[in-house]
Motif scaffolding. Sequence first.
Motif, PDB file in Angstrom:
ATOM      1  N   SER A  27       1.610   2.485   3.190  1.00 27.92           N
ATOM      2  CA  SER A  27       1.193   3.165   2.134  1.00 27.92           C
ATOM      3  C   SER A  27      -0.148   3.813   2.599  1.00 27.92           C
ATOM      4  O   SER A  27      -0.637   3.411   3.714  1.00 27.92           O
ATOM      5  N   VAL A  28      -0.702   4.587   1.867  1.00 25.78           N
ATOM      6  CA  VAL A  28      -1.915   5.494   2.094  1.00 25.78           C
ATOM      7  C   VAL A  28      -3.073   4.149   2.209  1.00 25.78           C
ATOM      8  O   VAL A  28      -3.784   4.538   3.189  1.00 25.78           O
ATOM      9  N   ALA A  29      -3.078   3.307   1.296  1.00 25.61           N
ATOM     10  CA  ALA A  29      -4.146   2.321   1.371  1.00 25.61           C
ATOM     11  C   ALA A  29      -3.939   1.466   2.742  1.00 25.61           C
ATOM     12  O   ALA A  29      -4.757   1.370   3.413  1.00 25.61           O
ATOM     13  N   GLU A  30      -2.402   1.430   3.171  1.00 28.58           N
ATOM     14  CA  GLU A  30      -2.389   0.474   4.536  1.00 28.58           C
ATOM     15  C   GLU A  30      -2.710   1.352   5.875  1.00 28.58           C
ATOM     16  O   GLU A  30      -3.479   0.799   6.715  1.00 28.58           O
ATOM     17  N   LEU A  57      -5.551  11.713  -2.279  1.00 25.70           N
ATOM     18  CA  LEU A  57      -5.502  10.247  -1.749  1.00 25.70           C
ATOM     19  C   LEU A  57      -5.733   9.280  -2.631  1.00 25.70           C
ATOM     20  O   LEU A  57      -4.791   8.261  -2.496  1.00 25.70           O
ATOM     21  N   LYS A  58      -6.441   9.430  -3.498  1.00 26.68           N
ATOM     22  CA  LYS A  58      -6.537   8.192  -4.549  1.00 26.68           C
ATOM     23  C   LYS A  58      -5.536   8.152  -5.350  1.00 26.68           C
ATOM     24  O   LYS A  58      -5.015   7.031  -5.665  1.00 26.68           O
ATOM     25  N   ARG A  59      -5.223   9.524  -5.964  1.00 26.64           N
ATOM     26  CA  ARG A  59      -4.088   9.230  -6.718  1.00 26.64           C
ATOM     27  C   ARG A  59      -2.776   8.796  -6.049  1.00 26.64           C
ATOM     28  O   ARG A  59      -1.819   8.051  -6.855  1.00 26.64           O
ATOM     29  N   LEU A  60      -2.557   9.155  -4.591  1.00 28.68           N
ATOM     30  CA  LEU A  60      -1.302   8.748  -3.953  1.00 28.68           C
ATOM     31  C   LEU A  60      -1.687   7.193  -3.118  1.00 28.68           C
ATOM     32  O   LEU A  60      -0.802   6.954  -2.308  1.00 28.68           O
ATOM     33  N   TYR A  61      -2.600   6.658  -3.796  1.00 30.39           N
ATOM     34  CA  TYR A  61      -3.057   5.224  -2.953  1.00 30.39           C
ATOM     35  C   TYR A  61      -2.196   4.449  -2.456  1.00 30.39           C
ATOM     36  O   TYR A  61      -1.974   3.897  -1.147  1.00 30.39           O
TER      37      TYR A  61
END
Length: 243
Positions: free
Chosen positions: A97-100, A126-130
Motif C-alpha cells: 500500500s501507499v502507507a507501507e 497520496l493521503k486519499r489513496l493511503y
Amino acid sequence: MGNDNILEVESIHTFIGQFHILEGVSLQVPRSSITVLLGRNGAGKTTTLKSILGLTPPRHGVVRFDGQEIQGKPAYEIAAMGIGYVPEHRAIFRNLSVAENLKIAERKKGDLDRKADFIFSLFPDLKRLYRLPGNHLSGGQQQMLAVARALVADNQLLLIDEPSEGLAPILIEQMMETIRNLSATTTVLLVEQNFIMASQLAENYYILDDGKTVHQGKMADLVQDKELIHRMLGTAVRSGGAG
C-alpha cells in the motif's frame, strides 16, 4: 571549494562491468539550490547519480558530501548521511500500500509520523489513496509516491532522476511546483530530459556528453544559447508537455 557546496564531484570514473561509462564527471551543487544534469540519452546522467550514492561506485575520483569524502562507502551508509534518491521508472513496491511504501522508507522509528503532514501537503492524492496498493495508482500517482518516499527520512540532498517521464502536462506542472517547494528546505540534483521543465526549475546546469562534463553554468545563460542547446542536447530537448 568552500562550504557553500553540499556536493562536490571531482573527475569520477565509473565502470559497469568492462564498460567505462563515466570518464571524468565533475560538478558542484550549491546548498539550497536546484542543479540539473543535462545530456543526450546514454551520456551518463543516471550513472552519475548512482555513482554519487555508491550504487555504481566510482573507480577513480572524489565525491564529497557536506565536506566529507564518501566514495567507496556502501550505498546504505551514504544514504544514511542524508541523501535521498528517486530513481527513474518509479521504483515503488507495487504490491504494498501507499502507507507501507512510505513506512519502509523510514530510517528512524517515527520518521513518517513526523513528516506525514508535510508529505500530504505536497501530495494530497497520496493521503486519499493511503490504503491502496501501488499497482492501483496511476503513473503520475506512482511518481508522486516515489518522490514522497525520499522525503520520509531527513535528507539534505535529493537526487531525482527523470521526474517528468511519462507524465501528462498537468502533472508535470504539479511535479515542478513540488520540486520548487522542496528546494526551500532541501538541495536538489535533478536529471531531466524535459528542457522546458529543467530551465524553469534549475539555477545551475551541467551538460554531460560521452561520460564527461562538457559544459556548465547558470541556467539563465544556457536558455539564451540556442546553438549550444541544439548542438549538445539535440533531440533530447523536449519543448514541454509529456514525453
